[in-house]
Design a protein around this motif. Structure first.
Motif, PDB file in Angstrom:
ATOM      1  N   MET A   3      27.762 -57.446  -6.892  1.00 49.99           N
ATOM      2  CA  MET A   3      27.347 -56.950  -8.214  1.00 49.99           C
ATOM      3  C   MET A   3      27.251 -58.123  -9.193  1.00 49.99           C
ATOM      4  SD  MET A   3      26.654 -54.210 -10.116  1.00 49.99           S
ATOM      5  CE  MET A   3      27.445 -52.712  -9.542  1.00 49.99           C
ATOM      6  N   THR A   4      26.113 -58.266  -9.847  1.00 51.78           N
ATOM      7  CA  THR A   4      25.914 -59.325 -10.831  1.00 51.78           C
ATOM      8  C   THR A   4      26.264 -58.808 -12.231  1.00 51.78           C
ATOM      9  OG1 THR A   4      24.122 -60.229  -9.501  1.00 51.78           O
ATOM     10  CG2 THR A   4      24.217 -60.917 -11.809  1.00 51.78           C
ATOM     11  N   THR A   5      27.092 -59.581 -12.935  1.00 56.71           N
ATOM     12  CA  THR A   5      27.508 -59.187 -14.280  1.00 56.71           C
ATOM     13  C   THR A   5      26.855 -60.118 -15.295  1.00 56.71           C
ATOM     14  OG1 THR A   5      29.579 -58.305 -13.454  1.00 56.71           O
ATOM     15  CG2 THR A   5      29.482 -58.825 -15.798  1.00 56.71           C
ATOM     16  N   THR A   6      26.256 -59.518 -16.305  1.00 55.43           N
ATOM     17  CA  THR A   6      25.387 -60.243 -17.237  1.00 55.43           C
ATOM     18  C   THR A   6      25.757 -59.922 -18.675  1.00 55.43           C
ATOM     19  OG1 THR A   6      23.583 -60.194 -15.639  1.00 55.43           O
ATOM     20  CG2 THR A   6      22.964 -60.492 -17.946  1.00 55.43           C
ATOM     21  N   LEU A   7      25.835 -60.959 -19.486  1.00 56.37           N
ATOM     22  CA  LEU A   7      26.025 -60.800 -20.930  1.00 56.37           C
ATOM     23  C   LEU A   7      24.746 -61.213 -21.643  1.00 56.37           C
ATOM     24  CD1 LEU A   7      27.596 -60.547 -23.649  1.00 56.37           C
ATOM     25  CD2 LEU A   7      28.401 -62.902 -23.252  1.00 56.37           C
ATOM     26  N   ILE A   8      24.258 -60.339 -22.531  1.00 50.60           N
ATOM     27  CA  ILE A   8      23.065 -60.647 -23.326  1.00 50.60           C
ATOM     28  C   ILE A   8      23.457 -60.594 -24.794  1.00 50.60           C
ATOM     29  CG2 ILE A   8      20.665 -60.048 -23.807  1.00 50.60           C
ATOM     30  CD1 ILE A   8      20.741 -58.334 -21.205  1.00 50.60           C
TER      31      ILE A   8
ATOM     32  N   ALA B  78      18.315 -51.730 -14.422  1.00 49.17           N
ATOM     33  CA  ALA B  78      17.476 -51.114 -13.387  1.00 49.17           C
ATOM     34  C   ALA B  78      17.489 -51.950 -12.111  1.00 49.17           C
ATOM     35  CB  ALA B  78      16.052 -50.944 -13.898  1.00 49.17           C
ATOM     36  N   ALA B  79      17.660 -53.272 -12.264  1.00 50.15           N
ATOM     37  CA  ALA B  79      17.708 -54.175 -11.098  1.00 50.15           C
ATOM     38  C   ALA B  79      19.107 -54.253 -10.484  1.00 50.15           C
ATOM     39  CB  ALA B  79      17.238 -55.572 -11.509  1.00 50.15           C
ATOM     40  N   GLY B  80      20.060 -53.526 -11.062  1.00 47.84           N
ATOM     41  CA  GLY B  80      21.392 -53.454 -10.465  1.00 47.84           C
ATOM     42  C   GLY B  80      22.468 -54.270 -11.157  1.00 47.84           C
ATOM     43  N   HIS B  81      22.132 -54.952 -12.247  1.00 40.55           N
ATOM     44  CA  HIS B  81      23.156 -55.738 -12.955  1.00 40.55           C
ATOM     45  C   HIS B  81      24.103 -54.823 -13.734  1.00 40.55           C
ATOM     46  CE1 HIS B  81      21.111 -59.954 -13.208  1.00 40.55           C
ATOM     47  NE2 HIS B  81      20.676 -59.300 -12.147  1.00 40.55           N
ATOM     48  N   THR B  82      25.345 -55.243 -13.832  1.00 38.78           N
ATOM     49  CA  THR B  82      26.264 -54.703 -14.828  1.00 38.78           C
ATOM     50  C   THR B  82      26.051 -55.523 -16.090  1.00 38.78           C
ATOM     51  OG1 THR B  82      27.889 -54.065 -13.180  1.00 38.78           O
ATOM     52  CG2 THR B  82      28.693 -54.371 -15.431  1.00 38.78           C
TER      53      THR B  82
END
Ligand code: NAP
Length: 235
Positions: A1-6, A23-27
């Protein structure tokens, strides 16, 4: 699982980037300086919310503590930004820009980006495939800004283009310093958002596409580049 901060993702390109990465599966963590706006966007998208004002050391430190406690960060999208038309102003002429007006733009677009990146480097360096996307602008390209044939040539103001040129320089320097992290600058293109008083000609879906693409590059992907959806952008 990829975790992303924007950062700055309660609306505009940041919010659309969040939508597409979820939608691409990121948290995804929606970073927003205003809690109500951020929570509303996060609930709508199925994201996590983190209070994050890029101009505030304490806010960034608290955001880091929250995300570190949750466990991990793989992708940082430095998206928060301001431009004169955001406040309903006309684009200022160079004669009307002062040290204070330039400083105000740099506080968010440049110093904010450095503040957040510096804070989150330790967590990113623990990721197996860390990525940073710096949301720059075509107005940051000195090649285009000085070219009468370029669509960016008309833009007169000092602060905003200079802030994005500086983001590009910082991207190059970070990319050299951290070869284990993929660090790139992107130009989303002229997009219909609050930032430019909705003068932009692209949809947020179109504008977010390059941010989303560069957020998903793997460990063998490019680093230290400046790209748009049309390919490399001249520095
Ligand atoms: P936008 O709709 O105005 O969104 C900007 C976001 O940044 C908002 O969520 C705003 O939060 C946030 N923000 C501003 N100051 C902040 C701070 N101190 N701390 C945290 N968040 C902050 O603009 P946008 O067009 O999506 O812009 C996103 C990025 O794309 C910017 O870096 C911009 O320079 C870049 N860009 C845009 C275009 C374009 O044509 N739209 C073209 C090239 C590059 P609030 O809601 O609280 O104000």
């Amino acid at each position: 699982m990829t975790t992303t901060l924007i950062t700055g993702s309660n609306k505009g390109l940041g919010k659309e980037t969040a939508r597409q990465l979820i939608a691409a599966g990121h948290t995804v963590y929606i970073g927003a300086r205003d809690e109500a706006r951020g929570r509303t966007a996060a609930e709508e998208l199925g994201a996590r919310f983190v209070q994050l004002d890029v101009t505030d050391d304490a806010s960034v430190a608290a955001a880091y503590a929250q995300i570190e406690a949750d466990g991990r960060l793989d992708v940082l999208v430095n998206n928060a930004g301001i431009e004169p038309r955001l406040a309903g102003n006309a684009i200022p002429a160079p004669a009307d820009e002062t040290a204070d007006s330039v400083r105000a733009t740099f506080e968010t677009n440049v110093f904010g980006l450095v503040r957040v990146t510096h804070a989150f480097l330790p967590l990113l360096q623990k990721s197996a495939a860390p990525v940073i996307v710096n949301v720059s602008s075509g107005l940051g390209s000195l090649t285009d800004l000085s070219n009468p044939e370029s669509y960016t040539h008309f833009y007169p103001a000092l602060a905003y283009p200079a802030s994005k040129t500086t983001v590009n320089a910082i991207t190059v320097q970070y990319a050299k310093a951290f070869p284990g992290i993929r660090i790139n600058a992107v130009d989303p293109g002229y997009t219909d958002t609050d930032l430019n008083g909705h003068a932009g000609i692209q949809t947020v879906e179109e504008g977010a596409a390059i941010i989303v693409a560069m957020a998903q590059i793997g460990p063998d992907g490019p680093t230290g580049t400046f790209v748009s959806s049309r390919g490399p952008v001249a520095w």
